[in-house]
Motif scaffolding. Structure first.
Motif, short mmCIF file in Angstrom:
data_model
loop_
_atom_site.label_atom_id
_atom_site.label_comp_id
_atom_site.label_asym_id
_atom_site.label_seq_id
_atom_site.Cartn_x
_atom_site.Cartn_y
_atom_site.Cartn_z
N GLN A 151 48.66 43.88 8.77
CA GLN A 151 48.46 43.78 7.32
C GLN A 151 49.72 43.45 6.54
O GLN A 151 49.66 43.29 5.33
CB GLN A 151 47.88 45.11 6.79
CG GLN A 151 46.57 45.54 7.42
CD GLN A 151 45.44 44.58 7.10
OE1 GLN A 151 45.47 43.87 6.10
NE2 GLN A 151 44.43 44.55 7.96
N ARG B 23 50.08 40.93 3.53
CA ARG B 23 49.26 41.09 2.32
C ARG B 23 49.99 41.80 1.20
O ARG B 23 49.43 42.64 0.51
CB ARG B 23 47.98 41.83 2.68
CG ARG B 23 47.10 41.13 3.68
CD ARG B 23 46.63 39.77 3.18
NE ARG B 23 46.15 39.83 1.81
CZ ARG B 23 44.92 40.24 1.48
NH1 ARG B 23 44.07 40.58 2.40
NH2 ARG B 23 44.55 40.27 0.20
N ASP C 169 50.66 40.79 -1.62
CA ASP C 169 50.07 40.47 -2.91
C ASP C 169 49.13 41.57 -3.39
O ASP C 169 48.85 41.68 -4.60
CB ASP C 169 49.30 39.15 -2.80
CG ASP C 169 48.20 39.22 -1.73
OD1 ASP C 169 48.54 39.48 -0.56
OD2 ASP C 169 47.02 39.00 -2.08
N VAL C 170 48.64 42.38 -2.46
CA VAL C 170 47.72 43.46 -2.82
C VAL C 170 48.39 44.47 -3.75
O VAL C 170 47.74 45.04 -4.63
CB VAL C 170 47.21 44.17 -1.54
CG1 VAL C 170 46.41 45.41 -1.88
CG2 VAL C 170 46.38 43.20 -0.72
N LEU D 154 43.02 46.55 1.04
CA LEU D 154 43.35 45.85 2.28
C LEU D 154 42.14 45.79 3.21
O LEU D 154 41.80 44.72 3.74
CB LEU D 154 44.50 46.55 3.00
CG LEU D 154 45.91 46.34 2.44
CD1 LEU D 154 46.89 47.25 3.16
CD2 LEU D 154 46.33 44.90 2.58
N ALA E 68 39.40 43.57 1.74
CA ALA E 68 39.74 42.16 1.86
C ALA E 68 39.53 41.68 3.29
O ALA E 68 39.04 40.57 3.53
CB ALA E 68 41.19 41.93 1.42
N GLU E 69 39.88 42.55 4.25
CA GLU E 69 39.68 42.18 5.65
C GLU E 69 38.20 42.05 5.96
O GLU E 69 37.77 41.13 6.67
CB GLU E 69 40.32 43.22 6.57
CG GLU E 69 40.20 42.87 8.04
CD GLU E 69 40.92 43.86 8.94
OE1 GLU E 69 40.77 43.74 10.16
OE2 GLU E 69 41.62 44.73 8.41
#
Length: 231
Positions: A17, A20, A22-23, A133, A136-137
């Motif tokens: 992860q 990511r 941007d999360v 996360l 989104a996954e």
């Protein structure tokens, strides 16, 4: 799909992860130092709404992992040089002064902050980041599954088209042979019509000659009748 507990306990899942970052800003604004790259321990604690001691404990338990993700400890000349660079970037903002550490400074990158979010248990903000996360996954997995189904449908359609084309091949061949036969028949007919046209032309000339001879014959008969009357 990995669970939140699995993310907390599995370093391998956390590594997956790490891209990511941007999360973080989607969950809450992360205030960076003037270089736009680093944050301090107190900035991380403020972001996750916990004390600095909680953040320090996470660092102590997972320092090796965090150092791989950008955690840095500055002392001495490195710290002075960093402060000097930050002061030049700070630009004397009105009513504010650049905060400096006395003897050492721990710096986090966005990757390090994201690592903290996946390790910090007692923070609602960290839970939101983990949920985002994992969600989104899951969205990605759902999208890939949907794409896979669409590709399968296209492949099935193409398979049907292939078999249809195979069946259409003999039909097209037969049609091609018939068209060739029609072409040959039309060519023969054109030759016959051409020959007939020539013969009709010859006949027309013969008729003209016959007409001329008939005219001569009529004139001869008329001359003969006039001659008899004179006698």
């Amino acid at each position: 799909m990995p669970t939140e507990v699995a993310l907390l306990e599995s370093r391998a899942l956390r590594v997956e992860q790490m891209g990511r970052v941007d999360v973080l800003d989607k969950v809450k604004s992360l205030v960076m130092l003037p270089d736009g790259i680093h944050v301090r321990t107190e900035d991380v604690a403020r972001y996750f709404e916990v004390s600095t001691e909680v953040v320090k404990k996470v660092i102590q338990r997972h320092r090796g992992e965090m150092e791989e993700n950008g955690l840095t400890l500055l002392r001495g000349s490195e710290l002075r040089n960093f402060h000097r660079d930050m002061m030049s970037l700070w630009g004397g903002r009105e009513g504010e002064s650049y905060p400096q550490a006395a003897t050492r400074l721990t710096l986090f990158t966005r990757r390090t902050v994201l690592d903290v979010a996946m390790l910090l248990r007692d923070s609602d903000i960290a839970r939101c980041v983990r949920t985002y996360l994992l969600g989104a996954e899951e969205d990605l997995r759902t999208g890939l599954a949907s794409l896979d189904r669409r590709v399968n449908r296209v492949e099935n359609c193409l398979a049907g088209v292939g078999s249809a084309l195979q069946e259409l091949g003999p039909v097209l061949n037969r049609m091609s042979h018939r068209l060739d036969s029609l072409d040959r028949r039309l060519e023969t007919t054109n030759r016959v019509v051409g020959a007939m046209s020539v013969r009709l032309g010859d006949m027309s000339e013969d008729i003209v000659r016959i007409d001329a001879r008939m005219d001569d014959f009529v004139r001869q008969l008329q001359d003969l009748r006039r001659h008899r009357r004179r006698r």
